[in-house]
Design a protein around this motif. Structure first.
Motif: not given
Length: 509
Positions: A15-39
């Motif tokens: 039910g929460l996923a129906l409209l799925l606003p674009a920022g719904a997952a944004g809260a999961a992002t922590t402050a600070g940088s993450v280097e990462g690599s290409p998938g």
């Protein structure tokens, strides 16, 4: 996260996923940088290097498309809820239509498009295990797009068919397009009010507004991207329930005899599902049905819950075997999906064998008789025996050898290990890998476990050797096979063979 566990998680929050606003997952992002690599550009399939993608796992697609048949223009926005499996500086999606914008966790992302890949660079890197929401907005004419030689989009006189194998998703929504990454779906298709739009799963609503109608379909069981579909056009829709399971069939009017035969065969879907449930265990999905659009060619696609059939499959007369084959795929191909496309015989060969079982159960020819008919029919066909069905090669997913030799392999296994062990293997296979993906090695291991036999040389002879197997008991041939008297093929063989030749493209489409 395993597909079955992901399904429970998504079902709890759909039910929460129906409209799925674009920022719904944004809260999961922590402050600070993450280097990462290409998938990675692909998921690692040996046949299709850039199908699927690395670095994330999709949980849910929320697709909102509109389609105009006259211009063949499709416009849409897709929200993808996923979780990273590594720290990511960028990632790919499989998509071929022109993209207007991409947002990741409610922030604009940069992107570029290749022939098959949409490469996305988020505004900040993503850490491993992070939830992400990707929103892609796009517009294009699917029939004008060819990617790596493929053009699966089908236009009809009054609509379109977005269904295909091994690819179709990239022509109407961005995805991680490989059977190994299943997800749940909400699909809304907006068309002119006079048209119908049919998709997978449950019909949630079909609301009209200002001359248009939006059809909302939901599939709450995990689904591989290529199995998601929609058909737009003039369709006669029938909605019923059988044993509490919603049944939706949709048939385009007209089509003369082929149309009548198609409608009659598809109407038998609940009967065929009941047969499959007796053979393999309970039906793996929450809805069923079938669609026959106004297409005169000869193909069928095992779209999850609701296969799509071209009416030309019934050009040779009435037959239920195309429906038996496609419904068998709901267990083999849809529920138990392929680990890689090289394993396609686990889908096509198994669906073909369920046709043999239908024949046997309905007194139209036993498995042994159909085995003999197939052996005799292909006796002089060198190309047939040169095809290793355990590794048929890219773009050969529906070769007649994969269908017929795959079914022969299973009948030979039945003879080799005995009926009780064989049917125990089939049911265990459908149950143990329900809503997941599995490989040929997994099947061989299960068959050896259930039978207590070493079957390595048996499977080498049947699915990997590029020649006819020796007619030995070790290879699953009945004693005295070469000395058997000549017998006519059973009544079902002509219908099964006609279906398989059509699916393999050996008959004019």
């Amino acid at each position: 996260m395993p597909s079955h566990a992901r399904a429970r998680l998504v079902a709890a929050s759909v039910g929460l996923a129906l409209l799925l606003p674009a920022g719904a997952a944004g809260a999961a992002t922590t402050a600070g940088s993450v280097e990462g690599s290409p998938g990675s550009r692909g998921i690692g399939d040996p046949y299709y290097a850039d199908y699927g993608n690395g670095g994330y796992d999709v949980e849910h697609y929320n697709i909102q498309d509109s389609y105009v048949p006259r211009t063949d223009r499709l416009r849409g926005t897709t929200w993808i809820r996923a979780r990273t499996t590594q720290a990511l500086s960028r990632f790919d999606l499989d998509f071929v239509l022109p993209v207007r914008s991409v947002h990741v966790n409610d922030q604009p992302a940069t992107f570029r498009q290749g022939e098959h890949e949409l490469v996305v660079t988020p505004s900040r890197p993503l850490r491993e295990g992070q939830a992400m929401t990707v929103r892609v907005t796009y517009s294009g004419v699917p029939s004008k797009v060819r990617s790596e030689g493929a053009s699966p989009w089908i236009r009809t006189a009054d609509g379109a068919v977005a269904a295909g194998k091994p690819e179709i998703a990239a022509w109407w929504y961005p995805s991680n397009d490989h059977p190994r990454d299943k997800a749940t779906y909400d699909v809304r298709v907006t068309v002119a009010k006079r048209l119908e739009a049919v998709g997978n799963g449950i019909l949630v609503s079909h609301r009209a507004r200002r001359g248009h109608r939006t059809w909302h379909w939901r599939e709450s069981d995990p689904m591989a991207p290529y199995l998601a579909f929609f058909v737009v056009g003039q369709l006669d829709i029938t909605r019923t329930r059988v044993d509490g399971v919603p049944v939706v069939t949709a048939v385009a009017p007209g089509g003369r005899r082929e149309g009548r035969y198609a409608a009659a065969a598809i109407a038998r879907t609940p009967e065929v599902v009941a047969f499959g449930s007796r053979e393999l265990g309970r039906y793996p999905f929450g809805s069923m049905g079938g669609v026959a659009p106004a297409v005169g060619s000869r193909f069928a696609v095992e779209s999850q819950t609701r296969p799509v059939y071209a009416r030309g499959l019934w050009r040779g007369g009435p037959s239920v075997y195309p429906v038996v084959h496609a419904i068998a795929h709901q267990w083999f191909g849809a529920s138990v999906s392929l680990d890689t496309w090289r394993d396609v015989w686990l889908s096509e060969g198994f669906a073909s064998y369920l046709e043999w079982r239908w024949s046997e159960r309905h007194g139209e020819g036993t498995g042994r008789q159909l085995f003999e008919a197939a052996w005799d029919d292909h006796a002089a066909d060198r190309a047939f025996w040169r095809t290793a069905v355990g590794d048929p090669g890219p773009h050969h997913e529906s070769d007649v050898a994969v269908l017929d030799r795959g079914a022969m392999t299973l009948q030979a296994l039945r003879t080799r290990i005995g009926g009780p062990a064989f049917f125990s293997v089939l049911r265990a296979w459908a149950t143990q890998h329900r809503h997941d993906a599995a490989s040929t090695a997994d099947f061989v291991a299960l068959a050896e476990e259930e039978s207590g036999e070493d079957l390595g040389s048996f499977f080498d002879a049947w699915i990997y050797a590029r020649q006819r197997p020796a007619t030995t008991e070790a290879n699953g041939f009945p004693r005295g096979f070469d000395a058997r008297p000549a017998r006519p093929a059973p009544a079902s063989w002509a219908q099964i063979s006609r279906t398989h030749r059509a699916l393999a493209g050996l008959e004019a489409r």
